[in-house]
Write an enzyme that holds these catalytic residues in place. Sequence first.
Site, PDB file in Angstrom:
ATOM      1  N   TYR A   1     -14.194   0.594  10.902  1.00 27.08           N
ATOM      2  CA  TYR A   1     -12.773   0.955  10.848  1.00 27.08           C
ATOM      3  C   TYR A   1     -12.110   0.665  12.200  1.00 27.08           C
ATOM      4  O   TYR A   1     -11.056   0.019  12.273  1.00 27.08           O
ATOM      5  CB  TYR A   1     -12.657   2.436  10.489  1.00 27.08           C
ATOM      6  CG  TYR A   1     -11.263   2.991  10.444  1.00 27.08           C
ATOM      7  CD1 TYR A   1     -10.396   2.685   9.395  1.00 27.08           C
ATOM      8  CD2 TYR A   1     -10.814   3.865  11.431  1.00 27.08           C
ATOM      9  CE1 TYR A   1      -9.120   3.233   9.343  1.00 27.08           C
ATOM     10  CE2 TYR A   1      -9.547   4.419  11.380  1.00 27.08           C
ATOM     11  CZ  TYR A   1      -8.702   4.095  10.333  1.00 27.08           C
ATOM     12  OH  TYR A   1      -7.443   4.645  10.291  1.00 27.08           O
TER      13      TYR A   1
ATOM     14  N   GLY B   1       0.827  -1.214   0.000  1.00 24.29           N
ATOM     15  CA  GLY B   1       0.000   0.000   0.000  1.00 24.29           C
ATOM     16  C   GLY B   1       0.852   1.251   0.000  1.00 24.29           C
ATOM     17  O   GLY B   1       0.673   2.141   0.826  1.00 24.29           O
TER      18      GLY B   1
ATOM     19  N   GLY C   1      -0.589   5.428  -1.048  1.00 21.49           N
ATOM     20  CA  GLY C   1      -1.581   6.205  -0.315  1.00 21.49           C
ATOM     21  C   GLY C   1      -0.969   7.384   0.432  1.00 21.49           C
ATOM     22  O   GLY C   1       0.185   7.750   0.216  1.00 21.49           O
ATOM     23  N   GLN C   2      -1.768   7.952   1.329  1.00 23.20           N
ATOM     24  CA  GLN C   2      -1.323   9.173   2.026  1.00 23.20           C
ATOM     25  C   GLN C   2      -0.033   8.934   2.809  1.00 23.20           C
ATOM     26  O   GLN C   2       0.899   9.726   2.738  1.00 23.20           O
ATOM     27  CB  GLN C   2      -2.422   9.668   2.990  1.00 23.20           C
ATOM     28  CG  GLN C   2      -2.083  11.028   3.592  1.00 23.20           C
ATOM     29  CD  GLN C   2      -2.880  11.346   4.872  1.00 23.20           C
ATOM     30  OE1 GLN C   2      -3.571  10.492   5.422  1.00 23.20           O
ATOM     31  NE2 GLN C   2      -2.758  12.581   5.334  1.00 23.20           N
TER      32      GLN C   2
ATOM     33  N   LYS D   1      -9.243  -2.015  13.460  1.00 24.61           N
ATOM     34  CA  LYS D   1      -7.998  -1.590  14.124  1.00 24.61           C
ATOM     35  C   LYS D   1      -7.767  -2.354  15.426  1.00 24.61           C
ATOM     36  O   LYS D   1      -6.649  -2.788  15.716  1.00 24.61           O
ATOM     37  CB  LYS D   1      -8.007  -0.070  14.365  1.00 24.61           C
ATOM     38  CG  LYS D   1      -7.895   0.759  13.090  1.00 24.61           C
ATOM     39  CD  LYS D   1      -6.644   0.400  12.294  1.00 24.61           C
ATOM     40  CE  LYS D   1      -6.456   1.213  11.036  1.00 24.61           C
ATOM     41  NZ  LYS D   1      -5.384   0.709  10.168  1.00 24.61           N
TER      42      LYS D   1
HETATM   43  N1  SER Z   1      -7.387   9.480   9.767  1.00 22.28           N
HETATM   44  C1  SER Z   1      -8.221   8.338  10.033  1.00 22.28           C
HETATM   45  C2  SER Z   1      -9.623   8.588   9.647  1.00 22.28           C
HETATM   46  O1  SER Z   1     -10.069   9.696   9.825  1.00 22.28           O
HETATM   47  C3  SER Z   1      -8.169   7.996  11.492  1.00 22.28           C
HETATM   48  O2  SER Z   1      -7.041   7.276  11.775  1.00 22.28           O
HETATM   49  O3  SER Z   1     -10.299   7.696   9.225  1.00 22.28           O
END
Ligand code: SER
Length: 319
Positions: free
Chosen positions: A142, A8, A11-12, A146
């Site tokens: 999300y 990956g 990405g950012q 995690k």
């Molecule tokens: N930057 C992420 C988000 O806003 C959080 O870790 O989904």
Amino acid sequence: MRKILIVGSTGQIGSELSQKLRSVYGKDNVVCGHFAPPYPEGFFDAGPTVQVDATDKNQIAEAVKHYQIDTIYNLAAILSATAEKNPALGWNVGIGSLMNCLDVAKEYRCAVFTPSSIGAFGPDTPHTKTPQDTVQRPNTIYGITKVTGELLSDYYFQRWGVDTRSVRFPGLISSLTLPGGGTTDYAVEIYYKAVQGEKFTCPIQAGTFMDMMYMPDALDAAIQLMEADPSRLKHRNSFNVTAMSFDPEMLLKAIQKHLPGFGMTYEIDPLKQAIADSWPDSMDDSCAREEWDWNPQFDLDTMTADMINILKLKYGNTH
Ligand code: SER
């Protein structure tokens, strides 16, 4: 010298981490795994690259074998607001890629870095000075990926000695590659609007505080943790790390010091607001400071000055 695979890498985080890792370990020792465009400028000329679908274990194993990799930075993930719209995708990418990386790491004796997040906390977590070890009952997919990732990573370490390490990143602010679909994205987008002389419409309410960090500190955190003396680590997956905590009004004022004409209005995004409300206002990162000397360099004002300078160069702005 390490041989690193970034899963990956476009990405950012990956687009900047790849440059930083190459400056530290040499360009040929860092292999950038990529899956699909868009690619950062000069991506294929900057060093070795390999096509890797993070959800396909064989592709990761092939890359690790071929390049004799000993360290994997696993960055493939779907950010919080996007994952809420497609939970199965959020789970499959986040956990699929992690399980694959862990299994391959177990077989080929690799170390693994995986970002966790402030998203690993939820509404029942203490919101101020959020402790390292505390309630983790997130209510977003999300966050669930995690927390699962933290547990899986510790499990692979305890059960099979895989050298897994991780930090709970706050919102990351950067100027090379935009994030996408995150709750903290507003704190990046606002700079782009400000420098381009446009008004910003903020999706997060005034008074909503979240932890944030400038990308150079985030890159240092990842590398410093992976280089840390393992005998000092009482924790592994995952360390609270933060550099600042602010709300949209504080960010607006910091930008207006440089661009006094800049203006902002609010149009609250209920999904992002609900997610932001469930996350910490400010984390306690003393364990990272004690166990591997975490010490961020940028605060809101120094980050803002740097972001505006860089984006002005990028957009040739005269405001
Ligand atoms: N930057 C992420 C988000 O806003 C959080 O870790 O989904």
